[in-house]
Design a protein around this motif. Structure first.
Motif, PDB file in Angstrom:
ATOM      1  N   LEU A  19       0.811  -1.219   0.000  1.00  0.00           N
ATOM      2  CA  LEU A  19       0.000   0.000   0.000  1.00  0.00           C
ATOM      3  C   LEU A  19       0.845   1.270   0.000  1.00  0.00           C
ATOM      4  O   LEU A  19       0.310   2.374  -0.001  1.00  0.00           O
ATOM      5  N   GLY A  20       2.179   1.104   0.017  1.00  0.00           N
ATOM      6  CA  GLY A  20       3.057   2.269   0.027  1.00  0.00           C
ATOM      7  C   GLY A  20       3.239   2.896   1.394  1.00  0.00           C
ATOM      8  O   GLY A  20       3.681   4.046   1.504  1.00  0.00           O
ATOM      9  N   LEU A  21       2.898   2.153   2.447  1.00  0.00           N
ATOM     10  CA  LEU A  21       3.039   2.658   3.817  1.00  0.00           C
ATOM     11  C   LEU A  21       4.312   2.115   4.457  1.00  0.00           C
ATOM     12  O   LEU A  21       4.633   0.934   4.309  1.00  0.00           O
ATOM     13  N   LYS A  22       4.997   2.949   5.168  1.00  0.00           N
ATOM     14  CA  LYS A  22       6.129   2.522   5.970  1.00  0.00           C
ATOM     15  C   LYS A  22       5.622   2.157   7.370  1.00  0.00           C
ATOM     16  O   LYS A  22       4.620   2.697   7.818  1.00  0.00           O
ATOM     17  N   VAL A  23       6.325   1.257   8.044  1.00  0.00           N
ATOM     18  CA  VAL A  23       5.917   0.790   9.365  1.00  0.00           C
ATOM     19  C   VAL A  23       6.953   1.215  10.392  1.00  0.00           C
ATOM     20  O   VAL A  23       8.149   0.927  10.244  1.00  0.00           O
ATOM     21  N   MET A  24       6.483   1.903  11.432  1.00  0.00           N
ATOM     22  CA  MET A  24       7.326   2.310  12.548  1.00  0.00           C
ATOM     23  C   MET A  24       6.813   1.629  13.814  1.00  0.00           C
ATOM     24  O   MET A  24       5.603   1.431  13.962  1.00  0.00           O
ATOM     25  N   ILE A  25       7.719   1.291  14.707  1.00  0.00           N
ATOM     26  CA  ILE A  25       7.310   0.636  15.946  1.00  0.00           C
ATOM     27  C   ILE A  25       7.899   1.362  17.150  1.00  0.00           C
ATOM     28  O   ILE A  25       8.933   2.023  17.061  1.00  0.00           O
ATOM     29  N   ASP A  26       7.206   1.244  18.269  1.00  0.00           N
ATOM     30  CA  ASP A  26       7.698   1.789  19.535  1.00  0.00           C
ATOM     31  C   ASP A  26       8.871   0.949  20.038  1.00  0.00           C
ATOM     32  O   ASP A  26       8.862  -0.278  19.906  1.00  0.00           O
ATOM     33  N   GLN A  27       9.853   1.620  20.603  1.00  0.00           N
ATOM     34  CA  GLN A  27      10.926   0.929  21.300  1.00  0.00           C
ATOM     35  C   GLN A  27      11.047   1.549  22.687  1.00  0.00           C
ATOM     36  O   GLN A  27      11.358   2.738  22.822  1.00  0.00           O
ATOM     37  N   VAL A  28      10.792   0.726  23.707  1.00  0.00           N
ATOM     38  CA  VAL A  28      10.785   1.192  25.093  1.00  0.00           C
ATOM     39  C   VAL A  28      12.101   0.739  25.722  1.00  0.00           C
ATOM     40  O   VAL A  28      12.196  -0.344  26.283  1.00  0.00           O
ATOM     41  N   LEU A  29      13.122   1.571  25.611  1.00  0.00           N
ATOM     42  CA  LEU A  29      14.468   1.154  25.960  1.00  0.00           C
ATOM     43  C   LEU A  29      14.922   1.598  27.344  1.00  0.00           C
ATOM     44  O   LEU A  29      15.804   0.980  27.935  1.00  0.00           O
ATOM     45  N   SER A  30      14.357   2.652  27.878  1.00  0.00           N
ATOM     46  CA  SER A  30      14.866   3.169  29.149  1.00  0.00           C
ATOM     47  C   SER A  30      14.528   2.252  30.323  1.00  0.00           C
ATOM     48  O   SER A  30      15.218   2.258  31.333  1.00  0.00           O
ATOM     49  N   HIS A  31      13.479   1.455  30.171  1.00  0.00           N
ATOM     50  CA  HIS A  31      13.044   0.563  31.245  1.00  0.00           C
ATOM     51  C   HIS A  31      12.359  -0.647  30.633  1.00  0.00           C
ATOM     52  O   HIS A  31      12.033  -0.652  29.445  1.00  0.00           O
ATOM     53  N   ALA A  67      10.316   7.869  25.788  1.00  0.00           N
ATOM     54  CA  ALA A  67      11.006   8.464  26.942  1.00  0.00           C
ATOM     55  C   ALA A  67      12.519   8.342  26.830  1.00  0.00           C
ATOM     56  O   ALA A  67      13.208   8.003  27.792  1.00  0.00           O
ATOM     57  N   ILE A  68      13.055   8.639  25.654  1.00  0.00           N
ATOM     58  CA  ILE A  68      14.456   8.340  25.393  1.00  0.00           C
ATOM     59  C   ILE A  68      15.401   9.182  26.243  1.00  0.00           C
ATOM     60  O   ILE A  68      16.531   8.762  26.512  1.00  0.00           O
ATOM     61  N   ASN A  69      14.964  10.336  26.711  1.00  0.00           N
ATOM     62  CA  ASN A  69      15.856  11.146  27.546  1.00  0.00           C
ATOM     63  C   ASN A  69      15.907  10.657  28.997  1.00  0.00           C
ATOM     64  O   ASN A  69      16.621  11.226  29.824  1.00  0.00           O
ATOM     65  N   PHE A  70      15.180   9.574  29.303  1.00  0.00           N
ATOM     66  CA  PHE A  70      15.219   8.979  30.637  1.00  0.00           C
ATOM     67  C   PHE A  70      16.240   7.844  30.742  1.00  0.00           C
ATOM     68  O   PHE A  70      16.354   7.215  31.786  1.00  0.00           O
ATOM     69  N   CYS A  71      16.972   7.569  29.674  1.00  0.00           N
ATOM     70  CA  CYS A  71      17.761   6.335  29.663  1.00  0.00           C
ATOM     71  C   CYS A  71      19.025   6.402  30.523  1.00  0.00           C
ATOM     72  O   CYS A  71      19.581   5.363  30.858  1.00  0.00           O
ATOM     73  N   TYR A  72      19.479   7.592  30.878  1.00  0.00           N
ATOM     74  CA  TYR A  72      20.672   7.704  31.723  1.00  0.00           C
ATOM     75  C   TYR A  72      20.336   8.418  33.024  1.00  0.00           C
ATOM     76  O   TYR A  72      19.466   9.281  33.069  1.00  0.00           O
ATOM     77  N   HIS A  73      21.089   8.078  34.064  1.00  0.00           N
ATOM     78  CA  HIS A  73      20.955   8.719  35.367  1.00  0.00           C
ATOM     79  C   HIS A  73      22.330   9.180  35.842  1.00  0.00           C
ATOM     80  O   HIS A  73      23.364   8.710  35.342  1.00  0.00           O
TER      81      HIS A  73
END
Length: 568
Positions: free
Chosen positions: A106-118, A216-222
């Motif tokens: 259909l000409g659509l690209k697929v994006m997915i969530d990545q929950v990396l900080s936790h 929440a990518i800016n939560f990945c470091y402390h």
């Protein structure tokens, strides 16, 4: 990686257009609430696949799927227990492959969530980490000793309420969680953690996804020294990341998020995604500095491709405020190499834009769409924006969101924007459950959240038959935009502030288009700055409620009027 998880060969690659994301329009799907194919009351991947034709017809470039990975669902998928598999409630890996294959056709690209900080406290990594202080993954999460009096190691707070430290009796230590106690934070200071997460991202890129939305990518470091955050006192208004009624907003979060080290990890992510044609990353950057932090996370072409923050996800819908947000980013990222924005005015975490901004005024809903889609950058449309769905009224006893349950009644959580999508006004659940499997059931389950009665009149079935419906306005606007090089590729120059009118010029290859909006419920007049003159209105844009004087130097706006015009 288990044998069942080994990715099969990807379908033929999508034709390369490596910069599609710069002006791309992304349609966010919240899988639990989009389409239920088997009658269990929860949306799933086969249901989404069945509705991809609708998404493609809308005229967007990509579909972003919120988490569908294995999870105990304490935070509805944002607590991952297996990064490389599909939760059975949503289907299987083969169902995902079928979704990707149809999207490509259909000409659509697929994006997915990545929950990396936790991740989830039921992830095997955390189960092993908490088992002792000496196991191989003992340092994969953020552990700290109690103070001599038994209290947590510092004053950091959780977004979802209370301390961000949870005591664990096995290790006799506290672990960090920026959200629920069941969402322990991964320790990004450990190189093994970074590599494990990069490997999981590669798994999905090899399966053919075209993009990643990094939660929440800016939560990945402390801060490794675990220094206390300074207090700010109770804010007068919500600063963006959390409502003012939440003590989380009473701190300046300098040590528990947005740490400089995050940029180095994003460079590793970018190096990985750059190996895949058309792959892109958009990051959720929840920080009080808003678009300034987005610019930092997207600068120099070696980190995120684009980012969004909460600056346009607030209640503020007026020309001075929106102009200030655009101006802030323009100054921080005056050229593409200095940063790139993905403009979001709605998503699964905030009150629906039709209620929050437009007050369910159809004119304001149309203006909001025209404004969003004329900004310089990418755009993200949340499912139901194109229908003008208002925030659903969910009773306390029906709430599912742990955030809302904790913060009730001043903050009712996120369930009101997550109720089932209304497909067919003539069906009991508005067509949310449908398909062959559902028809064979003697009795299908109730939807996981109540269907909103206010959505019946706005269902797809009703709007398809109404040429003046908002759905058709979105379709027309998206199709028209594709043929306007100034909006797709042009620079943006803000015109001087003028009361309720927000105006800017988009310019490309000598062509200049004026974009002007009366963000108020009163008629106003707007005089163009000296030296600017309208050559002709772009009346086929679908913008309404505005007209230019014969000489083309003054504009009369009706309430919530919008205008696109070519400048002489």
């Amino acid at each position: 990686m288990s044998k069942k998880q080994q990715p099969k060969a990807s379908p033929d690659p999508v034709p390369t257009s490596t910069d599609w994301w710069r002006s791309g329009v992304i349609y966010q799907v919240y899988p639990r609430s989009y389409a239920d194919s088997n009658g269990d009351g929860i949306g799933d991947l086969p249901g989404i696949t069945r509705k991809l034709d609708y998404i493609a017809r809308l005229g967007v470039d990509a579909v972003w799927l919120s988490p569908f990975f294995k999870s105990p669902m304490k935070d509805f998928g944002y607590d991952v227990s297996d990064y490389c598999d599909v939760d059975p409630m949503f289907g299987t890996l083969d169902d995902f492959r079928e979704l990707v294959a149809k999207a490509r056709k259909l000409g659509l690209k697929v994006m997915i969530d990545q929950v990396l900080s936790h991740c989830s406290d039921q992830h095997p990594w955390f189960i092993e980490s908490r088992s002792s202080r000496t196991n191989p993954k003992a340092d994969w999460f953020v552990w700290a000793d109690a103070k001599p009096d038994g209290n947590p190691p510092n004053n950091w707070l959780s977004v979802f309420g209370g301390s961000s430290w949870q005591w664990d009796t096995r290790r006799r230590q506290y672990y960090l969680h920026n959200f629920l106690t069941s969402q322990p934070d991964l320790n990004f200071h450990n190189p093994e953690v970074q590599q494990a997460l990069l490997d999981s991202v590669k798994f999905w890129l090899d399966l053919g996804v075209n993009g990643l939305r990094l939660d929440a990518i800016n939560f990945c470091y402390h801060d490794e020294k675990l220094r206390n955050n300074p207090g700010t006192g109770e804010p007068e208004a919500s600063p963006g990341t959390a409502p003012s009624t939440n003590p989380y907003s009473w701190q300046k979060h300098v040590y528990d998020r947005s740490r400089p080290d995050a940029l180095k990890f994003l460079q590793r992510m970018r190096a990985l995604t750059d190996q895949y044609p058309d792959a892109t990353m958009v990051g959720e950057v929840g920080d009080e500095s808003g678009m300034l932090m987005v610019a930092k996370y997207t600068a120099d072409g070696d980190k995120l491709h684009m980012g969004y923050c909460f600056d346009l996800l607030t209640e503020d819908f007026n020309a001075p405020y929106i102009r200030s947000v655009i101006d802030k980013f323009q100054k921080a990222a005056p050229t593409p190499d200095k940063g790139w924005a993905c403009w979001a005015i709605s998503n699964h975490d905030v009150k629906r834009v039709a209620t929050r901004w437009a007050g369910q005024d159809p004119r304001a809903e149309r203006l909001a769409a025209a404004l969003q889609l004329s900004l310089r950058g990418a755009s993200c449309i949340y499912q139901g924006d194109e229908l003008g769905l208002p925030e659903a009224d969910v009773a306390f006893e029906d709430l599912q969101d742990p955030y809302g349950i904790t913060m009730w009644p001043e903050f009712k959580g996120r369930d009101g924007c997550r109720t089932p999508f209304p497909w067919d006004a003539d069906k009991d659940d508005l067509g949310f459950s449908g398909g062959k499997k559902v028809r064979k059931l003697k009795k299908k389950a109730k939807p996981w959240l109540p269907v909103s009665p206010a959505h019946r009149a706005l269902a797809v079935s009703e709007q398809e038959d109404d040429p003046d419906a908002l759905l058709h306005h979105y379709r027309h606007l998206l199709k028209w935009r594709r043929n306007q090089p100034e909006l797709m590729q042009g620079e943006l120059a803000l015109l001087p502030a003028d009361g309720a009118v927000l105006a800017y010029v988009r310019e490309h290859a000598g062509g200049r288009v004026l974009c002007a909006f009366n963000i108020s419920d009163k008629p106003v007049k707007f005089a163009l700055p000296q030296g600017l003159k309208i050559a002709g209105l772009l009346e086929d844009s679908g913008a309404t409620g505005a007209k230019a004087a014969p000489k083309g130097e003054k504009i009369s706006f009706e309430p919530y009027g919008a205008l696109f015009a070519r400048l002489a």
